[in-house]
Scaffold this motif. Structure first.
Motif, PDB file in Angstrom:
ATOM      1  N   LYS A 275       0.988  -1.249   0.019  1.00 52.80           N
ATOM      2  CA  LYS A 275      -0.208  -0.016  -0.057  1.00 52.80           C
ATOM      3  C   LYS A 275       0.966   1.219   0.113  1.00 52.80           C
ATOM      4  CE  LYS A 275      -3.846  -2.049   2.267  1.00 52.80           C
ATOM      5  NZ  LYS A 275      -4.832  -2.031   3.613  1.00 52.80           N
ATOM      6  N   SER A 276       0.662   2.036  -1.092  1.00 52.58           N
ATOM      7  CA  SER A 276       1.528   3.365  -1.213  1.00 52.58           C
ATOM      8  C   SER A 276       1.442   4.093   0.019  1.00 52.58           C
ATOM      9  CB  SER A 276       1.399   3.943  -2.294  1.00 52.58           C
ATOM     10  OG  SER A 276      -0.092   4.217  -2.404  1.00 52.58           O
ATOM     11  N   THR A 277       0.291   4.397   0.748  1.00 49.81           N
ATOM     12  CA  THR A 277       0.034   5.295   1.872  1.00 49.81           C
ATOM     13  C   THR A 277       0.890   4.973   3.031  1.00 49.81           C
ATOM     14  OG1 THR A 277      -1.755   3.920   2.643  1.00 49.81           O
ATOM     15  CG2 THR A 277      -2.293   5.813   1.207  1.00 49.81           C
ATOM     16  N   ILE A 278       0.964   3.631   3.176  1.00 48.95           N
ATOM     17  CA  ILE A 278       2.061   3.217   4.439  1.00 48.95           C
ATOM     18  C   ILE A 278       3.411   3.371   3.945  1.00 48.95           C
ATOM     19  CG2 ILE A 278       2.713   1.244   5.656  1.00 48.95           C
ATOM     20  CD1 ILE A 278      -0.100   0.077   5.440  1.00 48.95           C
ATOM     21  N   SER A 279       3.815   2.792   2.936  1.00 45.11           N
ATOM     22  CA  SER A 279       5.277   3.274   2.582  1.00 45.11           C
ATOM     23  C   SER A 279       5.641   4.161   2.349  1.00 45.11           C
ATOM     24  CB  SER A 279       5.559   2.080   1.259  1.00 45.11           C
ATOM     25  OG  SER A 279       4.793   2.731   0.198  1.00 45.11           O
ATOM     26  N   ASN A 280       4.756   5.085   1.962  1.00 45.91           N
ATOM     27  CA  ASN A 280       5.080   6.575   1.770  1.00 45.91           C
ATOM     28  C   ASN A 280       5.305   7.376   2.973  1.00 45.91           C
ATOM     29  OD1 ASN A 280       5.327   6.478  -1.155  1.00 45.91           O
ATOM     30  ND2 ASN A 280       3.201   7.204  -1.309  1.00 45.91           N
ATOM     31  N   GLU A 281       4.550   6.799   3.822  1.00 44.54           N
ATOM     32  CA  GLU A 281       4.656   7.474   5.305  1.00 44.54           C
ATOM     33  C   GLU A 281       6.051   7.074   6.098  1.00 44.54           C
ATOM     34  OE1 GLU A 281       1.292   6.625   7.753  1.00 44.54           O
ATOM     35  OE2 GLU A 281      -0.320   7.726   6.620  1.00 44.54           O
ATOM     36  N   ILE A 282       6.381   6.030   5.663  1.00 43.86           N
ATOM     37  CA  ILE A 282       7.651   5.504   6.368  1.00 43.86           C
ATOM     38  C   ILE A 282       8.693   6.215   5.600  1.00 43.86           C
ATOM     39  CG2 ILE A 282       9.399   3.446   6.510  1.00 43.86           C
ATOM     40  CD1 ILE A 282       6.776   1.825   6.678  1.00 43.86           C
ATOM     41  N   LEU A 283       8.611   6.133   4.423  1.00 47.09           N
ATOM     42  CA  LEU A 283       9.863   6.905   3.840  1.00 47.09           C
ATOM     43  C   LEU A 283       9.684   8.382   3.954  1.00 47.09           C
ATOM     44  CD1 LEU A 283       9.653   5.272   0.245  1.00 47.09           C
ATOM     45  CD2 LEU A 283      11.400   5.150   1.833  1.00 47.09           C
ATOM     46  N   ALA A 284       8.636   9.046   3.962  1.00 46.55           N
ATOM     47  CA  ALA A 284       8.737  10.346   4.388  1.00 46.55           C
ATOM     48  C   ALA A 284       9.195  10.897   5.962  1.00 46.55           C
ATOM     49  CB  ALA A 284       7.124  10.957   4.419  1.00 46.55           C
ATOM     50  N   SER A 285       9.083   9.897   6.545  1.00 47.94           N
ATOM     51  CA  SER A 285       9.496  10.007   8.093  1.00 47.94           C
ATOM     52  C   SER A 285      11.242  10.086   7.886  1.00 47.94           C
ATOM     53  CB  SER A 285       9.211   8.887   9.061  1.00 47.94           C
ATOM     54  OG  SER A 285      10.000   8.928  10.370  1.00 47.94           O
ATOM     55  N   ASN A 286      11.500   8.940   7.460  1.00 47.25           N
ATOM     56  CA  ASN A 286      13.167   8.756   7.157  1.00 47.25           C
ATOM     57  C   ASN A 286      13.577  10.214   6.205  1.00 47.25           C
ATOM     58  OD1 ASN A 286      12.986   6.355   8.521  1.00 47.25           O
ATOM     59  ND2 ASN A 286      12.921   5.161   6.549  1.00 47.25           N
ATOM     60  N   THR A 287      13.001  10.584   5.485  1.00 47.96           N
ATOM     61  CA  THR A 287      13.439  11.780   4.380  1.00 47.96           C
ATOM     62  C   THR A 287      13.379  12.906   5.501  1.00 47.96           C
ATOM     63  OG1 THR A 287      12.513  10.636   2.439  1.00 47.96           O
ATOM     64  CG2 THR A 287      12.919  13.064   2.375  1.00 47.96           C
ATOM     65  N   ALA A 288      12.484  13.016   6.203  1.00 49.96           N
ATOM     66  CA  ALA A 288      12.535  14.250   7.072  1.00 49.96           C
ATOM     67  C   ALA A 288      13.892  14.497   7.954  1.00 49.96           C
ATOM     68  CB  ALA A 288      11.064  14.524   7.834  1.00 49.96           C
ATOM     69  N   ARG A 289      14.071  13.284   8.570  1.00 46.82           N
ATOM     70  CA  ARG A 289      15.209  12.974   9.300  1.00 46.82           C
ATOM     71  C   ARG A 289      16.578  13.475   8.905  1.00 46.82           C
ATOM     72  NH1 ARG A 289      16.048   7.851  12.557  1.00 46.82           N
ATOM     73  NH2 ARG A 289      13.949   7.837  12.880  1.00 46.82           N
ATOM     74  N   ILE A 290      16.616  12.923   7.469  1.00 43.44           N
ATOM     75  CA  ILE A 290      17.867  13.267   6.529  1.00 43.44           C
ATOM     76  C   ILE A 290      17.885  14.788   6.466  1.00 43.44           C
ATOM     77  CG2 ILE A 290      18.944  13.017   4.470  1.00 43.44           C
ATOM     78  CD1 ILE A 290      17.890   9.996   4.619  1.00 43.44           C
ATOM     79  N   ALA A 291      16.700  15.306   6.120  1.00 43.01           N
ATOM     80  CA  ALA A 291      16.657  16.871   5.596  1.00 43.01           C
ATOM     81  C   ALA A 291      16.646  17.625   6.946  1.00 43.01           C
ATOM     82  CB  ALA A 291      15.293  17.164   5.245  1.00 43.01           C
TER      83      ALA A 291
END
Length: 329
Positions: A275-291
């Motif tokens: 489900k893209s909604t779940i995987s996108n939330e996980i990736l968004a959290s990781n991306t925010a930390r790197i940013a």
């Protein structure tokens, strides 16, 4: 729950030993960390860095190195740098004088290493906890070899072990023993615990390293917030701070699709990564930390030494420091 103020330990544990068939990609022991001493000679944490090193950046990213002690005032010699002239004394005496400084004997280093349960994770090669432990050992041996004092902080979800900087091999061994013990204690089947906030560790760093320290913060930066930036800014203002985020490739691209079972050691849940909604939330959290780390790099003027647990530790540190691969052995 244990009182946070009582979490500091002396770290005088007995050395750990692993079973003969232990996998060093999952857990490391003291012998494994000691074996990195020779490889550590390939690195340098001195202020004069290779041109391509991430530690040779602009503004405050440049390592300031050891401080200077005033030694004497003396007559100006033709070979002296004119910038060393003391103009007040020169004006008062009518003849040029220069100020002579000598470099301090050493610059204490504090190697802060994360061994929380969030680090017990890896999808390709090493656990993040292993990469962090190896990087800490390489830094400790090299800094000691440069003649500087070495100390550190080893923290997990229950304890913060502090080791004041000392110029001795025994002190490094004590630090690495605590690090190996913390690494060996990581267990996915252990009881769930509340994660220790990084801010608690940074308070210990601020207390030990008040000024003129080299500080390597090797962690995954789990649980950061606005207070974290304030604490890092205070540390960086008076010290050379290097952020060493340890990540796994799954932080940028989830390698699985379909149903996955996750557990905290007590409860478990099934999630559908298709489900893209779940995987996108996980990736968004990781991306925010790197940013957020990139923002701190620019705002606080601190260098990033990013480590990927999918690669061998030493070669990637060498590459980040702009060292020729031909010299690697």
């Amino acid at each position: 729950m244990r009182d946070r103020s009582a979490r500091t330990r002396l770290g005088l544990q007995r050395p750990t030993t692993s079973a003969p068939d232990a996998d060093a990609r999952i857990r490391v022991d003291l012998d494994h960390l000691r074996a990195l001493e020779r490889s550590a000679r390939q690195l340098t944490f001195l202020p004069r860095q290779p041109a391509g090193s991430v530690l040779n950046g602009r503004h405050n990213s440049r390592l300031r190195g050891r401080g200077l002690n005033f030694e004497e005032l003396r007559d100006y010699q033709p070979s002296d740098d004119v910038r060393s002239i003391d103009w007040k004394v020169t004006a008062r005496t009518g003849s040029p004088y220069v100020r002579v400084y000598t470099e301090e004997r050493d610059r204490p280093a504090l190697i802060v290493t994360d061994q929380r349960m969030s680090m017990f994770y890896g999808t390709v090669k090493n656990m993040k906890s292993v990469t962090a432990a190896e990087a800490a050992a390489l830094a400790a041996f090299r800094i000691l070899d440069q003649g500087d004092r070495v100390g550190g902080i080893v923290f997990d979800d229950n304890t913060v072990q502090e080791f004041r900087p000392k110029r001795s091999r025994a002190a490094v061994t004590t630090f690495l023993t605590a690090l190996a013990n913390a690494n060996q204690a990581l267990d996915a089947n252990g009881p769930p615990v509340a994660p220790l906030k990084l801010n608690e560790v940074l308070k210990s760093v601020s207390r030990i390293a008040r000024k003129d320290h080299l500080i390597l913060l090797i962690c995954d930066f789990d649980g950061i917030d606005a207070r974290t930036e304030t604490l890092l800014g205070g540390i960086a203002r008076h010290n050379d701070l290097i952020l060493c985020p340890v990540t796994d490739p799954s932080a940028r691209q989830i390698p699985w699709r379909g149903n996955v079972i996750i557990s905290d050691g007590d409860r478990q849940a099934e999630i559908d990564l298709a489900k893209s909604t779940i995987s996108n939330e996980i990736l968004a959290s990781n991306t925010a930390r790197i940013a957020q780390l990139t923002e701190w790099q620019n705002k606080l003027g601190v260098p990033l030494l990013p480590l990927n647990c999918a690669e061998d530790t030493l070669p990637q540190i060498r590459q980040l420091m702009g060292l020729s691969q031909r010299r690697a052995r």
